[in-house]
Design a protein around this motif. Structure first.
Motif, PDB file in Angstrom:
ATOM      1  N   LEU A 181     -48.396  62.215 -33.981  1.00  0.00           N
ATOM      2  CA  LEU A 181     -47.574  61.982 -35.305  1.00  0.00           C
ATOM      3  C   LEU A 181     -46.937  63.129 -36.067  1.00  0.00           C
ATOM      4  CD1 LEU A 181     -48.058  60.699 -37.983  1.00  0.00           C
ATOM      5  CD2 LEU A 181     -50.220  62.504 -38.542  1.00  0.00           C
ATOM      6  N   ALA A 182     -46.707  64.524 -35.816  1.00  0.00           N
ATOM      7  CA  ALA A 182     -45.840  65.757 -36.044  1.00  0.00           C
ATOM      8  C   ALA A 182     -44.741  65.458 -35.085  1.00  0.00           C
ATOM      9  CB  ALA A 182     -46.442  66.596 -35.738  1.00  0.00           C
ATOM     10  N   SER A 183     -44.850  64.492 -33.300  1.00  0.00           N
ATOM     11  CA  SER A 183     -43.428  64.590 -33.173  1.00  0.00           C
ATOM     12  C   SER A 183     -43.171  63.568 -33.222  1.00  0.00           C
ATOM     13  CB  SER A 183     -44.170  64.319 -31.310  1.00  0.00           C
ATOM     14  OG  SER A 183     -44.468  65.272 -31.101  1.00  0.00           O
ATOM     15  N   ALA A 184     -44.152  62.784 -33.729  1.00  0.00           N
ATOM     16  CA  ALA A 184     -43.075  61.441 -34.458  1.00  0.00           C
ATOM     17  C   ALA A 184     -42.428  61.631 -35.534  1.00  0.00           C
ATOM     18  CB  ALA A 184     -43.641  60.090 -34.642  1.00  0.00           C
ATOM     19  N   LEU A 185     -42.694  62.972 -36.716  1.00  0.00           N
ATOM     20  CA  LEU A 185     -42.424  62.792 -37.477  1.00  0.00           C
ATOM     21  C   LEU A 185     -40.598  63.668 -37.271  1.00  0.00           C
ATOM     22  CD1 LEU A 185     -45.388  63.785 -40.139  1.00  0.00           C
ATOM     23  CD2 LEU A 185     -43.710  61.395 -40.471  1.00  0.00           C
ATOM     24  N   LEU A 186     -41.551  64.860 -36.715  1.00  0.00           N
ATOM     25  CA  LEU A 186     -39.961  65.143 -36.920  1.00  0.00           C
ATOM     26  C   LEU A 186     -39.059  65.100 -35.042  1.00  0.00           C
ATOM     27  CD1 LEU A 186     -43.061  69.198 -36.843  1.00  0.00           C
ATOM     28  CD2 LEU A 186     -41.064  68.125 -38.010  1.00  0.00           C
ATOM     29  N   ILE A 187     -39.207  64.445 -34.629  1.00  0.00           N
ATOM     30  CA  ILE A 187     -38.962  63.986 -33.287  1.00  0.00           C
ATOM     31  C   ILE A 187     -38.608  65.311 -32.530  1.00  0.00           C
ATOM     32  CG2 ILE A 187     -37.002  62.958 -32.727  1.00  0.00           C
ATOM     33  CD1 ILE A 187     -38.507  61.116 -34.222  1.00  0.00           C
ATOM     34  N   ASP A 188     -39.487  66.041 -32.338  1.00  0.00           N
ATOM     35  CA  ASP A 188     -39.396  67.298 -31.319  1.00  0.00           C
ATOM     36  C   ASP A 188     -40.297  67.976 -31.541  1.00  0.00           C
ATOM     37  OD1 ASP A 188     -39.277  70.611 -30.910  1.00  0.00           O
ATOM     38  OD2 ASP A 188     -37.861  70.746 -32.995  1.00  0.00           O
ATOM     39  N   VAL A 189     -40.787  67.911 -29.923  1.00  0.00           N
ATOM     40  CA  VAL A 189     -42.347  68.388 -29.298  1.00  0.00           C
ATOM     41  C   VAL A 189     -42.892  70.118 -29.257  1.00  0.00           C
ATOM     42  CG1 VAL A 189     -43.648  68.289 -27.942  1.00  0.00           C
ATOM     43  CG2 VAL A 189     -42.636  66.048 -27.788  1.00  0.00           C
ATOM     44  N   ASN A 190     -41.389  70.500 -29.762  1.00  0.00           N
ATOM     45  CA  ASN A 190     -41.550  71.667 -30.358  1.00  0.00           C
ATOM     46  C   ASN A 190     -42.142  72.419 -31.257  1.00  0.00           C
ATOM     47  OD1 ASN A 190     -41.486  72.380 -26.783  1.00  0.00           O
ATOM     48  ND2 ASN A 190     -38.775  72.229 -27.004  1.00  0.00           N
ATOM     49  N   SER A 191     -41.437  71.954 -31.645  1.00  0.00           N
ATOM     50  CA  SER A 191     -42.008  71.719 -33.276  1.00  0.00           C
ATOM     51  C   SER A 191     -42.924  71.308 -34.037  1.00  0.00           C
ATOM     52  CB  SER A 191     -40.821  71.308 -34.108  1.00  0.00           C
ATOM     53  OG  SER A 191     -39.321  72.191 -34.218  1.00  0.00           O
ATOM     54  N   ALA A 192     -42.928  70.635 -33.354  1.00  0.00           N
ATOM     55  CA  ALA A 192     -44.787  70.062 -33.570  1.00  0.00           C
ATOM     56  C   ALA A 192     -46.037  70.271 -32.653  1.00  0.00           C
ATOM     57  CB  ALA A 192     -44.763  68.000 -32.841  1.00  0.00           C
ATOM     58  N   GLU A 193     -45.440  71.316 -31.974  1.00  0.00           N
ATOM     59  CA  GLU A 193     -47.036  72.165 -31.382  1.00  0.00           C
ATOM     60  C   GLU A 193     -46.880  73.035 -32.238  1.00  0.00           C
ATOM     61  OE1 GLU A 193     -45.513  73.298 -27.479  1.00  0.00           O
ATOM     62  OE2 GLU A 193     -46.570  71.268 -26.390  1.00  0.00           O
ATOM     63  N   ASP A 194     -45.745  73.984 -33.333  1.00  0.00           N
ATOM     64  CA  ASP A 194     -45.748  74.686 -33.378  1.00  0.00           C
ATOM     65  C   ASP A 194     -46.229  74.523 -35.125  1.00  0.00           C
ATOM     66  OD1 ASP A 194     -42.412  76.030 -33.109  1.00  0.00           O
ATOM     67  OD2 ASP A 194     -44.695  76.444 -32.319  1.00  0.00           O
ATOM     68  N   ILE A 195     -46.555  73.595 -35.416  1.00  0.00           N
ATOM     69  CA  ILE A 195     -47.054  72.329 -36.650  1.00  0.00           C
ATOM     70  C   ILE A 195     -48.799  72.431 -36.728  1.00  0.00           C
ATOM     71  CG2 ILE A 195     -47.656  70.619 -38.012  1.00  0.00           C
ATOM     72  CD1 ILE A 195     -44.475  70.193 -38.790  1.00  0.00           C
ATOM     73  N   VAL A 196     -49.047  71.790 -35.293  1.00  0.00           N
ATOM     74  CA  VAL A 196     -49.960  71.549 -35.531  1.00  0.00           C
ATOM     75  C   VAL A 196     -51.300  72.868 -35.048  1.00  0.00           C
ATOM     76  CG1 VAL A 196     -51.967  70.535 -33.790  1.00  0.00           C
ATOM     77  CG2 VAL A 196     -50.060  69.255 -34.061  1.00  0.00           C
ATOM     78  N   HIS A 197     -50.598  74.150 -34.172  1.00  0.00           N
ATOM     79  CA  HIS A 197     -51.338  75.103 -33.842  1.00  0.00           C
ATOM     80  C   HIS A 197     -51.255  75.627 -35.851  1.00  0.00           C
ATOM     81  CE1 HIS A 197     -50.349  79.934 -33.815  1.00  0.00           C
ATOM     82  NE2 HIS A 197     -51.285  79.634 -33.127  1.00  0.00           N
ATOM     83  N   ASP A 198     -50.485  76.362 -36.034  1.00  0.00           N
ATOM     84  CA  ASP A 198     -50.231  76.521 -37.723  1.00  0.00           C
ATOM     85  C   ASP A 198     -51.405  76.277 -38.358  1.00  0.00           C
ATOM     86  OD1 ASP A 198     -48.252  78.274 -36.634  1.00  0.00           O
ATOM     87  OD2 ASP A 198     -46.650  77.242 -38.288  1.00  0.00           O
ATOM     88  N   PHE A 199     -51.027  74.472 -38.580  1.00  0.00           N
ATOM     89  CA  PHE A 199     -52.389  74.325 -39.471  1.00  0.00           C
ATOM     90  C   PHE A 199     -53.611  74.201 -38.838  1.00  0.00           C
ATOM     91  CE2 PHE A 199     -55.452  70.520 -39.181  1.00  0.00           C
ATOM     92  CZ  PHE A 199     -55.626  70.191 -40.523  1.00  0.00           C
ATOM     93  N   PHE A 200     -54.019  74.006 -37.037  1.00  0.00           N
ATOM     94  CA  PHE A 200     -55.534  74.859 -37.224  1.00  0.00           C
ATOM     95  C   PHE A 200     -55.453  76.075 -37.168  1.00  0.00           C
ATOM     96  CE2 PHE A 200     -57.739  71.401 -35.398  1.00  0.00           C
ATOM     97  CZ  PHE A 200     -57.082  70.192 -34.770  1.00  0.00           C
ATOM     98  N   VAL A 201     -54.626  76.516 -37.512  1.00  0.00           N
ATOM     99  CA  VAL A 201     -55.348  78.254 -37.555  1.00  0.00           C
ATOM    100  C   VAL A 201     -55.443  78.257 -38.686  1.00  0.00           C
ATOM    101  CG1 VAL A 201     -54.397  80.681 -37.851  1.00  0.00           C
ATOM    102  CG2 VAL A 201     -53.783  79.232 -35.814  1.00  0.00           C
ATOM    103  N   SER A 202     -54.792  77.403 -39.955  1.00  0.00           N
ATOM    104  CA  SER A 202     -55.084  77.185 -41.673  1.00  0.00           C
ATOM    105  C   SER A 202     -56.602  76.710 -41.736  1.00  0.00           C
ATOM    106  CB  SER A 202     -54.122  77.223 -42.320  1.00  0.00           C
ATOM    107  OG  SER A 202     -54.291  76.778 -43.378  1.00  0.00           O
TER     108      SER A 202
END
Lengths: 495, 180
Positions: free
Chosen positions: B33-54
């Motif tokens: 989902l994040a990759s689709a929204l951002l069209i960028d897997v690297n940024s998507a990974e960062d977002i998912v990582h940051d979200f799960f930590v929070s």
């Protein structure tokens, strides 16, 4: 030419699978953060301002008015069209007036008692029809011997309690029959102590003292959060419960209730949660049908169902004879002036008759010189120096059993009933027999509060009739006379 | 649904195992989902990582009355939107498009996906953010229009229109590319 559906299918093809490196980094960091945050949790630290200003009646009224004003103003701002604000008092009143109630939730068994690393919540589901004196209660519990969860359902149709228990070899069913008095008493007890998931006697009396500690919006509905803390009855430990209740200030509806407890100064532990609470919703009649499930094993039927003696041991008279000395408190009442009426019996297995003990007794006089005598009561927890001195009030007889009804009068100002969790019976042994095999429960938790003459007639005299031949009650006993007697006796025992 | 309730109950009471299980169950969904929204897997990974930590830090404060998957998707979508607002939109390069393809299962598909995805990402870049967000949340997030409307703080009708117009525009762009 691509159609919209083709575009959707193309987009749907996007599928990103996390690599091992991402898994390691994300899950590792998340678990580390999780552990760190748990170390820093202080669940009981919250502003105490609300509690401090609630200590006196005057400040409570002033504070409540301030809260009502604040919430009412907020209500006006959101244009609800009403300035009526509901609080905990209203919720308790609604609960007491409800004709039906549905309570659903889960509770957490002691960690040491479960199989596996961590405990799991055990569900309960209770449906009450107070108008017709019926209920259906289903509760999961732990069977320690088998190490598994079992489910017990109790259905009461106004006369019979059908108990269905799930087990290794299927469901088993047993029946108990209640008298009309027992049926009314049971429903009253349930309403007072079990509505929020078996929180025990007097829970409504504690919860009515809740203070508002916050608020929360849940799926578009605004709730005020109310909280109370009180001491739990425990024979050896200092145990406390904390109850948080989510109440809609606009409708008075109860959204959720969470119960915590702690012992001996340890951290608060989540114990129980009511997730669904519905008042006066229609409950179908067949919920309360007491037909055994097909294929269940019948331990008894309605025809063979036993009627248990009011407040009795639950044992047959024959089984009771295994105890050489038996003392049983059957029922107790706390009157509005703080004095306590206790119905109890005490006998030796070798006695053929107890008639002699009850000859020549006078109302307000000495207690019968039974094998074991409850001379006095103390409170639980004990209040230094306070004693409730016992006097004979009346006796009743049913079959070959004699029941002593004693009046216990405090020798000093008694505490409010909500400030204690019961009484302990102080006893004297008058028997010289070997008392190794003894049945003796000397703690009173479930006494009923009697404030009015109507309540006295309904419950005290009703209980006396229940434990009496042909339902005949002792002559001349009224609420007014007992209160007057207690006052006279207090004058003689006051320190 | 029942499993999610039990997972959340255990997680809120301190179970690391429950947190791990939630991650395992939803990592693919959220990353996609994040990759689709951002069209960028690297940024998507960062977002998912940051979200799960929070998420892991907020166990005691969480109040979840709805669907767990919906909650997780909303949180990730909000973070993606913050990321999009914070950065200047640039058309992503072929290397980023191929990074999205490299995780697609089946090497024989990546060549096809690579070309198609490349065209798709160029087309998405020409869409208003709100329209693509609705399309991505609907198709990859499996979210209802009502949920998307709440997230975008719009009416359901507006969200449905954005979805329709978004697909229409993508179709026009991709069809015109094919014709070329």
């Amino acid at each position: 030419m691509r159609r919209a559906a083709d575009i959707e299918r193309l987009i749907d093809k996007i599928n990103v699978v996390p690599g091992a490196e991402m898994d390691q980094r994300t899950l590792g960091d998340a678990l580390t953060a999780h552990n760190e945050s748990r170390k820093q949790q202080r669940p009981e630290s919250r502003p105490r301002i609300g509690r401090i200003i609630m200590k006196s009646r005057m400040t409570r009224f002033a504070a409540a008015a301030a809260v009502v004003a604040a919430v009412a103003f907020g209500t006006w701002l959101v244009n609800s069209g009403t300035t009526e604000v509901y609080g905990m008092d209203d919720v308790v009143r609604f609960v007491n007036q409800a004709e039906t109630l549905y309570v659903k939730g889960s509770y957490f068994a002691e960690p040491g008692l479960v199989v596996g690393e961590t405990g799991e919540p055990l569900p309960f589901d209770y449906q009450y029809d107070f108008e017709n004196d019926r209920y259906r209660r289903t509760r999961a519990s732990l069977d320690l011997s088998e190490g598994k969860i079992i489910e017990t359902t109790e259905v009461f149709d106004g006369e019979y309690i059908m108990t269905i228990q799930s087990g290794k070899s299927g469901a088993s069913v047993s029946f108990t029959r209640l008298t009309q008095f027992q049926s009314r008493l049971l429903m009253l007890t349930l309403r007072k102590s079990h509505l929020l998931g078996d929180l025990g006697q007097g829970v409504l009396a504690h919860i009515v003292d809740s203070v508002r500690v916050g608020d929360e919006d849940v799926e578009g509905t605004h709730f005020d959060i109310w909280e109370c803390e009180y001491r739990l009855p425990h024979p050896t430990k200092e145990a406390y419960a904390k109850i948080q209740s989510w109440i809609s200030p606009h409708t008075g509806e109860l959204g959720k209730v969470v119960v915590w407890d702690k012992q001996d100064g340890e951290q608060w532990q989540w114990r129980q949660e009511v997730e669904q609470f519905e008042r006066d919703a229609k409950i179908e009649d067949d919920i309360f049908a007491t037909d055994p499930p097909v294929g269940s094993k019948l331990h008894s039927t309605k025809e063979t169902a036993q009627t248990i003696e009011l407040g009795g041991t639950g044992m047959s008279p024959l089984d009771e004879t295994q105890y050489r000395l038996l003392m049983k408190i059957h029922i107790a009442f706390t009157l509005g002036d703080g004095s306590v009426i206790v119905c109890w019996r005490s006998r030796l297995a070798t006695e053929s008759s107890q008639a002699e003990y009850f000859q020549g007794l006078e109302t307000g006089g000495d207690l019968p010189n039974l094998p074991l005598v409850i001379d006095a009561l103390t409170t639980m927890p004990e209040i230094e120096g306070l004693r409730y001195i016992g006097y004979h009030l009346a006796y009743t007889k049913k079959a070959d059993r004699y029941y002593e009804w004693s009046l216990y009068v405090p020798d000093d100002d008694p505490p409010a009933r909500s400030a204690i969790f019961g009484y302990e019976a102080l006893q004297t042994y008058n028997t010289i027999d070997d008392v190794d095999a003894t049945y003796n429960n000397n703690r009173i938790y479930g006494d009923l509060a009697i404030e009015t003459a109507d309540e006295f007639d309904a419950w005290v005299l009703g209980a006396m009739a229940e434990l009496s031949e042909d339902g005949i009650v002792p002559e001349g006993l009224t609420h007014e006379k007992v209160i007057r007697l207690a006052k006279e006796l207090r004058g003689s025992v006051a320190r | 649904m029942v499993e999610d309730k039990l997972l959340m109950w255990r997680f809120k009471r301190g179970s690391g195992d429950a947190l791990a299980r939630i991650y395992e169950k939803y990592k693919g969904y959220l990353l996609t989902l994040a990759s689709a929204l951002l069209i960028d897997v690297n940024s998507a990974e960062d977002i998912v990582h940051d979200f799960f930590v929070s998420f892991a830090q907020s166990a005691d404060r969480l109040r979840l009355d709805g669907n767990l998957r919906g909650y997780l998707a909303t949180c990730v979508a909000n973070r993606a939107r913050d990321r999009i607002r914070a950065r200047q939109r640039h058309p992503i390069g072929l290397d980023q498009a191929s990074s999205m393809c490299s995780h697609v299962k089946g090497p024989e598909l990546s060549a096809v996906y690579g070309e198609e995805l490349d065209r798709l990402t160029r087309a998405i870049d020409q869409l208003p953010n709100e329209q693509w967000e609705v399309v991505a949340l609907r198709i990859k997030g499996r979210m209802k229009f009502r949920q998307i409307a709440k997230l975008q703080n719009s009416s359901v009708k507006t969200v449905q229109s954005r979805y329709r117009y978004g697909l229409q525009k993508l179709r026009l762009i991709l069809n015109s590319e094919v014709e070329k």
